[in-house]
Design a protein around this motif. Structure first.
Motif, short mmCIF file in Angstrom:
data_model
loop_
_atom_site.label_atom_id
_atom_site.label_comp_id
_atom_site.label_asym_id
_atom_site.label_seq_id
_atom_site.Cartn_x
_atom_site.Cartn_y
_atom_site.Cartn_z
N ALA A 237 -3.92 2.79 9.61
CA ALA A 237 -3.32 4.02 9.09
C ALA A 237 -3.48 4.15 7.46
O ALA A 237 -3.04 4.98 7.20
CB ALA A 237 -1.67 3.96 9.53
N ALA A 238 -3.74 2.75 7.11
CA ALA A 238 -3.78 2.97 5.46
C ALA A 238 -4.97 3.86 5.07
O ALA A 238 -4.66 4.38 4.04
CB ALA A 238 -4.20 1.47 5.21
N GLY A 239 -6.17 4.14 5.89
CA GLY A 239 -7.04 5.11 5.28
C GLY A 239 -6.60 6.39 5.34
O GLY A 239 -6.92 7.13 4.38
N ILE B 258 0.96 -1.27 0.13
CA ILE B 258 -0.09 -0.08 0.02
C ILE B 258 0.82 1.32 0.08
O ILE B 258 0.58 2.27 -0.79
CB ILE B 258 -1.03 0.13 1.15
N VAL B 259 1.93 1.12 0.76
CA VAL B 259 2.70 2.44 0.89
C VAL B 259 3.54 2.60 -0.53
O VAL B 259 3.56 3.64 -0.84
CB VAL B 259 3.77 2.07 2.06
N LEU B 260 4.02 1.46 -1.24
CA LEU B 260 4.77 1.70 -2.12
C LEU B 260 3.73 2.05 -3.59
O LEU B 260 4.30 2.41 -4.69
CB LEU B 260 5.58 0.58 -2.56
N ALA B 261 2.58 1.68 -3.34
CA ALA B 261 1.63 1.81 -4.72
C ALA B 261 1.82 3.06 -5.00
O ALA B 261 1.43 4.23 -4.48
CB ALA B 261 0.38 1.41 -4.45
N GLY B 262 1.98 3.12 -6.70
CA GLY B 262 2.05 4.22 -7.52
C GLY B 262 0.61 4.50 -8.17
O GLY B 262 0.69 5.60 -9.07
N SER B 263 -0.51 3.75 -7.89
CA SER B 263 -1.75 4.11 -8.72
C SER B 263 -2.69 3.24 -7.77
O SER B 263 -2.42 2.57 -6.81
CB SER B 263 -1.77 3.21 -9.95
N LEU B 264 -3.82 3.77 -7.74
CA LEU B 264 -4.95 3.44 -7.03
C LEU B 264 -5.10 1.78 -7.34
O LEU B 264 -5.69 1.20 -6.25
CB LEU B 264 -6.25 4.00 -7.13
N LEU B 265 -5.13 1.42 -8.32
CA LEU B 265 -5.39 0.01 -8.61
C LEU B 265 -4.38 -1.01 -7.87
O LEU B 265 -4.86 -1.93 -7.41
CB LEU B 265 -5.15 -0.33 -10.35
#
Length: 653
Positions: free
Chosen positions: A256-258, A129-136
């Motif tokens: 914390a993700a939200g 989640i932290v590294l994600a570069g897109s919502l997908l």
């Protein structure tokens, strides 16, 4: 542009926990003795990599082509930026301390390999989640976090209440995730991308209303993961899982993700969307604080506190300042993890040496006077509680002060009515100080309420448990976030690069004064004859159970999932009896009355008109027939009458 140099750290940060998960899972019980050390070593390796490749001043992107739909190429992208640096450090550091703590806390469990394997899966999901570069990409790992949290909360699967708590967390999170997925699909449909680098250039093509709708759908994911009203019911029940899991979930990972999501999509949130977010965050913040005041379970107090603090972070986003929300997320990660680990130390200390089902080691009414028996735990718990309460010289004071300041600055721009929101934040901070003072006193001061149980012998936890607690307590001091203990605009907030940084000198005074006032109110309660109504609490609990006022807190063995459906069925029954049945009865009575009216009209108007016509024609016929009777005098009479009428007509014409 894609940065091939960061392919290696992305692969290592995701690959190490994922491979460790498979190693521990497949290794089975033979790895029970070493599982904790392997998991900790893997997490520390991730922490070292996070620091080694930290470059907050530059954006680094790693992309892969995944699939093609028509003319659209869908990419998997990962990014390293300022937010990534902060979250990677917090997640790995707290996870490492939790696993060190777990080595002793979970000692003797027959499924340690499975426990630490699930922790590594959880860490893998959160890092994704932290590294994600897109919502997908974020959504893929978002669902994995939901799965791994389900596995960890329900780790003790042989306990019914634990399994139900895991199911409740899973179900309520799916509701929020459905809204999250809807927002992603809408964004992909209208812009053709979900990449954080592409979306800002496409938003101007969409109408403001559509952007608001997409932003609120994405916020639905935050409502589930970060336990916002009305999807907050799973968070207190998640305490049925192991205490170190609670520390990990509540401090730096799942919940914390939200907030991290809101920080990522802050550029998409219109003023209208932020108003909705502000309202929901305010409700959650107050609800959590009020419920914490009436709770007796040591872990559930902290759970409601987390719910309240997450609401505060959401409020900060509603004020338009995701930077202060992330600031509070960082400080909260350390002192809340410290509080949960300290609570675990207390539970570990008062757990009966013999099986005693009548004694609840998590009930604060069964504690008291533990200060001397647990000096290190008391010190760590007190420091972290002071940080949560927002006392000066502690980290929580700085981050709360930053949010309150942003609230008053926002209200100054919006209008007089807007001042109610920062004032509610100040009031909620006071409630936090009250219930934390209550908790510290119930656990560590007063009489020893466990003395009647012979098998309870309080003792300090081993070093592998108190060292993580000490480190987290030390990180709850102000010095790590600002060199000025009363000015939130320190180096950490500037590191987050806020659009503007302001300091209102009277905000620390107002916040500190409110906090001290509520601590004084708690002290007055302490000095009363029945502090915090300990003696009468049982009768209140029974009363609440009788009237079934709060089904979200009920996780009984027989009624769990039935309660909400029974409540809904009861409401529908009342709706049917009072509204639908009344409406049908009204229609039926109206139909009977209308039928009687129509019958009267039919008899007296329709039939009367027909009868009158017949009577008139018959009477005229009878009159004409009476004149045609063959008598000469009758004919003379008709002739004279006709002449007379003709003369009258000629005269008056």
């Amino acid at each position: 542009m894609p940065d091939s140099a960061y392919f290696l750290p992305a692969a290592l940060l995701l690959g190490i926990p994922f491979l460790t998960f498979f190693l521990l899972w497949l290794g089975g019980k033979s790895l029970n003795s070493t599982a904790g050390y392997l998991g900790t070593a893997a997490t520390i390796a991730g922490l070292i990599i996070s620091f080694r490749y930290a470059d907050p001043a530059t954006l680094h992107i790693v992309k892969f082509n995944w699939l093609v739909i028509g003319n659209r190429v869908i990419e998997l992208s990962f990014r390293f930026d300022r937010l990534t640096c902060i979250m990677l450090a917090i997640v790995h550091f707290v996870a490492a301390l939790v696993q060190i703590y777990s080595v002793s806390y979970m000692h003797g469990d027959k499924n340690l390999h499975r426990y630490f394997a699930f922790l590594q899966l959880f860490l893998f999901s959160m890092v994704g989640i932290v590294l994600a570069g897109s919502l997908l990409v974020m959504y893929m790992f978002w669902e994995l976090v939901g799965l791994s949290s389900y596995l960890l909360i329900g780790f003790w699967y042989f306990k019914k209440r634990t399994v139900w708590a895991a199911q409740k967390a899973f179900v309520l999170n799916r509701i929020g995730d459905a809204a999250f997925l809807t927002g992603i699909l809408m964004l992909f449909y209208y812009t053709g991308s979900t990449d954080f680098e592409v979306i800002p250039g496409k938003l101007w093509e969409l109408s403001p209303g559509l952007v608001t709708a997409i932003g609120l759908c994405l916020f639905g994911g935050c409502m589930g993961k970060s336990a916002q009203f009305p999807l907050s019911g799973w968070l207190p029940d998640a305490m049925e899982g192991p205490t170190p899991v609670s520390a990990l979930i509540h401090a730096a990972t799942m919940v914390a993700a939200g907030i991290f999501l809101l920080a990522r999509i802050s550029f998409m949130l219109t003023f209208e969307a932020r108003l909705v977010i502000l309202a929901i965050g305010t409700i959650t913040m107050l609800t959590g604080a009020i419920k914490a005041i009436n709770e007796w379970d040591i872990k559930r107090v902290l759970a409601y506190s987390t719910m309240s603090q997450l609401g505060l972070m959401v409020v900060a986003v509603g004020f338009g300042s995701w930077q202060t929300a992330m600031f509070h997320l960082a400080t909260h990660a350390f002192f809340k993890a410290g509080l949960f680990l300290s609570a675990g130390s207390v539970i570990h200390a008062v757990t009966p040496s013999e099986d005693n089902t009548a004694f609840d080691p998590q009930n604060m009414r069964s504690m008291g006077g533990l200060k001397k028996s647990l000096p290190i735990t008391f010190l760590c718990f007190s420091i972290c509680a002071a940080a949560l309460a927002g006392l000066p010289f502690f980290s929580g004071f700085l981050s709360k002060d930053a949010i309150i300041t942003e609230g008053f600055l926002w209200a100054r721009e919006v209008g007089p009515l807007a001042y109610i929101f920062p004032l509610i934040v100040v009031f909620s901070a006071g409630l936090t100080a009250y219930y934390m003072t209550r908790q510290v006193w119930l656990v560590f001061f007063g009489e020893k309420r466990y003395s009647g149980t012979q098998s309870v012998h309080p003792h300090e936890s081993p070093a592998t448990m108190w060292i993580p607690m000490v480190l987290l307590a030390a990180l709850s001091l102000f010095i790590w976030f600002s060199f000025n203990p009363i000015n939130a605009s320190g180096w950490f907030l500037h590191f987050l690069d806020p659009t503007e940084s302001a300091h209102l000198f009277w905000v620390p005074i107002l916040a500190s004064g409110t906090t001290l006032l509520f601590i004084f109110l708690a002290y007055r309660e302490i000095s009363s004859q029945d502090p915090f109504k300990i003696a009468s609490a049982e009768s209140k609990t029974n009363l609440f159970e009788k009237i079934n006022i709060n089904w979200l807190r009920d996780y009984s063995q027989d009624r769990y999932f039935i309660i909400p459906f029974a409540a809904i069925a009861g409401y529908f029954k009342k709706l049917e009896a009072r509204a639908i049945d009344s409406f049908v009865e009204f229609i039926a009575k109206g139909s009977v009355v209308a039928a009687h009216v129509i019958s009267w009209i039919d008899r007296n108007v329709v039939d009367g008109g027909v009868n009158l016509t017949v009577y008139t024609i018959r009477s005229a016929g009878n009159a004409a027939r009476g004149l045609q009777n063959g008598k000469i005098q009758s004919y003379y009479l008709v002739t004279i009458t006709g002449v007379f009428l003709l003369v009258l007509w000629l005269f008056f014409a």
